[in-house]
Design a protein around this motif. Structure first.
Motif, PDB file in Angstrom:
ATOM      1  N   GLU A  20      23.487  62.938  26.803  1.00  0.00           N
ATOM      2  CA  GLU A  20      23.562  63.961  27.848  1.00  0.00           C
ATOM      3  C   GLU A  20      24.776  64.859  27.637  1.00  0.00           C
ATOM      4  O   GLU A  20      24.704  66.075  27.802  1.00  0.00           O
ATOM      5  CB  GLU A  20      23.608  63.308  29.225  1.00  0.00           C
TER       6      GLU A  20
ATOM      7  N   THR B 179      24.572  67.815  24.955  1.00  0.00           N
ATOM      8  CA  THR B 179      23.917  69.069  25.315  1.00  0.00           C
ATOM      9  C   THR B 179      24.851  70.022  26.048  1.00  0.00           C
ATOM     10  O   THR B 179      24.543  71.199  26.174  1.00  0.00           O
ATOM     11  CB  THR B 179      22.667  68.830  26.176  1.00  0.00           C
ATOM     12  N   THR B 180      26.003  69.552  26.493  1.00  0.00           N
ATOM     13  CA  THR B 180      26.923  70.409  27.235  1.00  0.00           C
ATOM     14  C   THR B 180      28.033  70.988  26.371  1.00  0.00           C
ATOM     15  O   THR B 180      28.810  71.806  26.851  1.00  0.00           O
ATOM     16  CB  THR B 180      27.571  69.634  28.401  1.00  0.00           C
TER      17      THR B 180
ATOM     18  N   THR C 184      27.759  72.670  23.379  1.00  0.00           N
ATOM     19  CA  THR C 184      27.400  73.719  22.435  1.00  0.00           C
ATOM     20  C   THR C 184      28.099  75.018  22.810  1.00  0.00           C
ATOM     21  O   THR C 184      28.519  75.217  23.941  1.00  0.00           O
ATOM     22  CB  THR C 184      25.876  73.918  22.388  1.00  0.00           C
TER      23      THR C 184
ATOM     24  N   LYS D 267      22.728  74.874  19.007  1.00  0.00           N
ATOM     25  CA  LYS D 267      22.372  74.338  20.324  1.00  0.00           C
ATOM     26  C   LYS D 267      21.011  73.636  20.273  1.00  0.00           C
ATOM     27  O   LYS D 267      20.846  72.547  20.813  1.00  0.00           O
ATOM     28  CB  LYS D 267      22.357  75.473  21.349  1.00  0.00           C
ATOM     29  N   HIS D 268      20.041  74.253  19.616  1.00  0.00           N
ATOM     30  CA  HIS D 268      18.713  73.644  19.513  1.00  0.00           C
ATOM     31  C   HIS D 268      18.750  72.360  18.694  1.00  0.00           C
ATOM     32  O   HIS D 268      18.084  71.379  19.021  1.00  0.00           O
ATOM     33  CB  HIS D 268      17.713  74.641  18.913  1.00  0.00           C
TER      34      HIS D 268
ATOM     35  N   VAL E  40      21.371  70.351  18.347  1.00  0.00           N
ATOM     36  CA  VAL E  40      22.070  69.351  19.155  1.00  0.00           C
ATOM     37  C   VAL E  40      21.140  68.796  20.227  1.00  0.00           C
ATOM     38  O   VAL E  40      21.104  67.589  20.472  1.00  0.00           O
ATOM     39  CB  VAL E  40      23.354  69.945  19.778  1.00  0.00           C
ATOM     40  N   ARG E  41      20.362  69.671  20.847  1.00  0.00           N
ATOM     41  CA  ARG E  41      19.414  69.202  21.865  1.00  0.00           C
ATOM     42  C   ARG E  41      18.385  68.256  21.270  1.00  0.00           C
ATOM     43  O   ARG E  41      18.019  67.252  21.884  1.00  0.00           O
ATOM     44  CB  ARG E  41      18.717  70.394  22.531  1.00  0.00           C
ATOM     45  N   ALA E  42      17.919  68.537  20.060  1.00  0.00           N
ATOM     46  CA  ALA E  42      16.949  67.656  19.401  1.00  0.00           C
ATOM     47  C   ALA E  42      17.569  66.300  19.092  1.00  0.00           C
ATOM     48  O   ALA E  42      16.946  65.251  19.321  1.00  0.00           O
ATOM     49  CB  ALA E  42      16.423  68.300  18.125  1.00  0.00           C
TER      50      ALA E  42
ATOM     51  N   ALA F 122      20.194  64.957  20.608  1.00  0.00           N
ATOM     52  CA  ALA F 122      20.462  64.296  21.887  1.00  0.00           C
ATOM     53  C   ALA F 122      19.185  63.683  22.466  1.00  0.00           C
ATOM     54  O   ALA F 122      19.204  62.570  22.993  1.00  0.00           O
ATOM     55  CB  ALA F 122      21.077  65.278  22.876  1.00  0.00           C
ATOM     56  N   SER F 123      18.098  64.400  22.331  1.00  0.00           N
ATOM     57  CA  SER F 123      16.818  63.900  22.832  1.00  0.00           C
ATOM     58  C   SER F 123      16.408  62.609  22.116  1.00  0.00           C
ATOM     59  O   SER F 123      15.956  61.648  22.739  1.00  0.00           O
ATOM     60  CB  SER F 123      15.741  64.971  22.646  1.00  0.00           C
TER      61      SER F 123
ATOM     62  N   LYS G 260      18.622  59.725  23.271  1.00  0.00           N
ATOM     63  CA  LYS G 260      18.179  59.257  24.588  1.00  0.00           C
ATOM     64  C   LYS G 260      16.925  58.389  24.458  1.00  0.00           C
ATOM     65  O   LYS G 260      16.798  57.371  25.132  1.00  0.00           O
ATOM     66  CB  LYS G 260      17.914  60.434  25.522  1.00  0.00           C
TER      67      LYS G 260
END
Length: 89
Positions: free
Chosen positions: A33, A36-37, A39, A50-51, A53-55, A57-58, A61
């Motif tokens: 979590e 995602t903050t 970036t 950012k994309h 990192v989100r991948a 992070a997902s 999780k």
């Protein structure tokens, strides 16, 4: 012994070992979590990062969720856990 493996391929964890494993999974979930903050701004390169990192992070999780369910949810089947773990393109 805090982990006992049985001949029927089952295993028994001590309560303390289970707590440590779950705490690790909860921390992984929190770190994902947090990722995602952190970036940067909205430049084209930053958006690409950012994309990515989100991948990541997902996926972290999801791995934490698999670990938590495997350790603490007797309703979830091993096959369900395996299918969530094995990502196919």
């Amino acid at each position: 012994m805090s982990l006992t493996e049985h001949k029927d391929e089952s295993a028994t964890l001590s309560s303390a070992r289970l707590t440590v494993c779950l705490a690790a999974a909860w921390e992984l979930d929190t770190l994902a979590e947090l990722l995602t903050t952190v970036t940067g701004n909205d430049t084209p390169e930053a958006l690409k990062v950012k994309h990515r990192v989100r991948a990541i992070a997902s996926r972290i999780k999801e791995l934490a969720s698999i670990q938590m369910a495997g350790l603490d949810d007797e309703v979830v089947t091993t096959e369900n856990l395996r299918s969530r773990l094995e990502v196919t393109p």
